[in-house]
Motif scaffolding. Structure first.
Motif, PDB file in Angstrom:
ATOM      1  N   THR A 188      44.795  23.757  -9.529  1.00 25.38           N
ATOM      2  CA  THR A 188      46.040  23.251  -8.927  1.00 25.38           C
ATOM      3  C   THR A 188      45.909  21.852  -8.325  1.00 25.38           C
ATOM      4  O   THR A 188      46.849  21.368  -7.697  1.00 25.38           O
ATOM      5  N   VAL A 189      44.777  21.180  -8.515  1.00 29.69           N
ATOM      6  CA  VAL A 189      44.666  19.821  -7.954  1.00 29.69           C
ATOM      7  C   VAL A 189      45.504  18.860  -8.815  1.00 29.69           C
ATOM      8  O   VAL A 189      45.527  18.955 -10.047  1.00 29.69           O
ATOM      9  N   VAL A 190      46.227  17.944  -8.143  1.00 34.88           N
ATOM     10  CA  VAL A 190      47.071  16.978  -8.865  1.00 34.88           C
ATOM     11  C   VAL A 190      46.190  15.816  -9.343  1.00 34.88           C
ATOM     12  O   VAL A 190      45.439  15.238  -8.548  1.00 34.88           O
ATOM     13  N   HIS A 191      46.302  15.494 -10.639  1.00 40.26           N
ATOM     14  CA  HIS A 191      45.470  14.416 -11.188  1.00 40.26           C
ATOM     15  C   HIS A 191      46.143  13.759 -12.390  1.00 40.26           C
ATOM     16  O   HIS A 191      47.075  14.318 -12.983  1.00 40.26           O
ATOM     17  N   GLY A 192      45.644  12.573 -12.725  1.00 38.11           N
ATOM     18  CA  GLY A 192      46.156  11.833 -13.873  1.00 38.11           C
ATOM     19  C   GLY A 192      45.194  10.700 -14.171  1.00 38.11           C
ATOM     20  O   GLY A 192      44.090  10.650 -13.607  1.00 38.11           O
ATOM     21  N   SER A 193      45.593   9.778 -15.065  1.00 38.40           N
ATOM     22  CA  SER A 193      44.727   8.622 -15.312  1.00 38.40           C
ATOM     23  C   SER A 193      45.532   7.484 -15.925  1.00 38.40           C
ATOM     24  O   SER A 193      46.570   7.708 -16.553  1.00 38.40           O
ATOM     25  N   ASP A 194      45.014   6.259 -15.723  1.00 41.76           N
ATOM     26  CA  ASP A 194      45.712   5.043 -16.171  1.00 41.76           C
ATOM     27  C   ASP A 194      45.218   4.579 -17.537  1.00 41.76           C
ATOM     28  O   ASP A 194      44.326   5.177 -18.125  1.00 41.76           O
ATOM     29  N   LEU A 195      45.759   3.442 -17.956  1.00 44.42           N
ATOM     30  CA  LEU A 195      45.396   2.843 -19.250  1.00 44.42           C
ATOM     31  C   LEU A 195      43.932   2.402 -19.293  1.00 44.42           C
ATOM     32  O   LEU A 195      43.350   2.092 -18.251  1.00 44.42           O
TER      33      LEU A 195
END
Ligand SMILES: O=C(O)CCC(=O)C(=O)O
Length: 275
Positions: A188-195
């Motif tokens: 449930t941890v919120v995460h993402g990534s950029d270009l």
């Protein structure tokens, strides 16, 4: 043998992720990259779009990573000693392409319950802020599941462009890893990534996820492999491991497994997305 130290366990509990964890050497990481690129060269398209799922079913070296005892020791520290591999994804960002990952919680769309599971993100190349490493919203795993819009936006490496609004990006932690290291993150941890703004590829091999044998798939069907211990629950069908590199039966089997996955990824969605 459980492997994480008490500080690492505390980091996972407080923040929802733990990193960096050494898994294998840089030389091994280069060998794995070469095997991935050999598959890409010999079989163009095999690892693109939905083909990026379950590459461990056709690559002996990715199979070796998936069953790596050091990785499993760390995973055992978090979910116990009876461990299944429920799937893998290659997250490759090439330079000069528009690949990014919108902020999301894995548990929102993976369909695995209860949350006795963990995702291992294994760096096949170095992963840093310049080439678009993962970024985590520390402590967000303690909240409930959040609303996600389905954006289907160009360049988004998520199947439906699942996106949480108003993530304080300036407060997120970049998970900088050297090739051969990994991070582990909570469902449930919120995460993402950029270009990727560098001149080289960024390659992450993600075991998505390692699940305890007590975990069910509530959205569809997942084939699993036993990674460690015993499965007394038998909720999932057990599937084969690869016989050799570029083996025709392995390639056919991977396609079949990935066709089944479509149901999990698009459940509740009115249209198909990028993958
Ligand atoms: O590789 C990335 O940038 C994101 C991967 C991700 O979202 C995940 O492993 O859950």
């Amino acid at each position: 043998m459980p492997y994480l130290s008490s500080n690492q366990l505390k980091q996972y509990e407080d923040e929802g992720f733990v990193f960096p964890i050494k898994s294998f050497s840089k030389e091994k990481a280069k060998e794995i990259r070469n095997e991935i690129e050999l598959i890409e060269n010999k079989m163009p398209g095999e690892l693109d779009k939905s083909g990026r799922y379950n590459a461990h079913l056709i690559s002996p070296l990715l199979d070796e990573v998936t069953h790596n005892p050091k990785i499993l020791d760390a995973v055992e520290s978090l979910i116990g000693k009876n461990i299944l591999v429920c799937g893998t994804t290659l997250f490759i960002k090439n330079p000069n392409e528009k690949g990014f990952v919108s902020y999301h919680q894995d548990a929102k769309y993976i369909g695995l319950e209860p949350y006795n599971w963990v995702t291992a993100w294994v760096a096949i190349t170095d992963s840093n802020e310049q080439n678009g490493c993962m970024r985590m919203w520390s402590g967000s795993h303690k909240d409930n599941l959040k609303n996600h819009d389905q954006k289907f936006n160009e360049g988004n490496l998520l199947t439906r462009g699942q996106t949480i609004k108003n993530v304080p990006k300036e407060k997120t932690t970049p998970l900088v890893l050297s090739a051969g290291q990994m991070s582990l993150h909570h469902p449930t941890v919120v995460h993402g990534s950029d270009l990727n703004k560098s001149n080289d590829r960024r390659i992450g091999f993600v075991i998505q996820s390692y699940i305890g044998t007590n975990v069910k798939q509530i959205l569809g069907k997942n084939g699993v492999q036993i990674a460690r211990g015993k499965d007394n629950f038998n909720f999932h069908e057990k599937i084969r491991r690869p016989k050799s590199l570029l083996n025709k039966n392995d390639i056919r089997f991977k396609k079949q497994e990935n066709d089944n996955l479509q149901e999990v990824f698009y459940k509740g969605s009115s249209r198909k997305g990028n993958y």
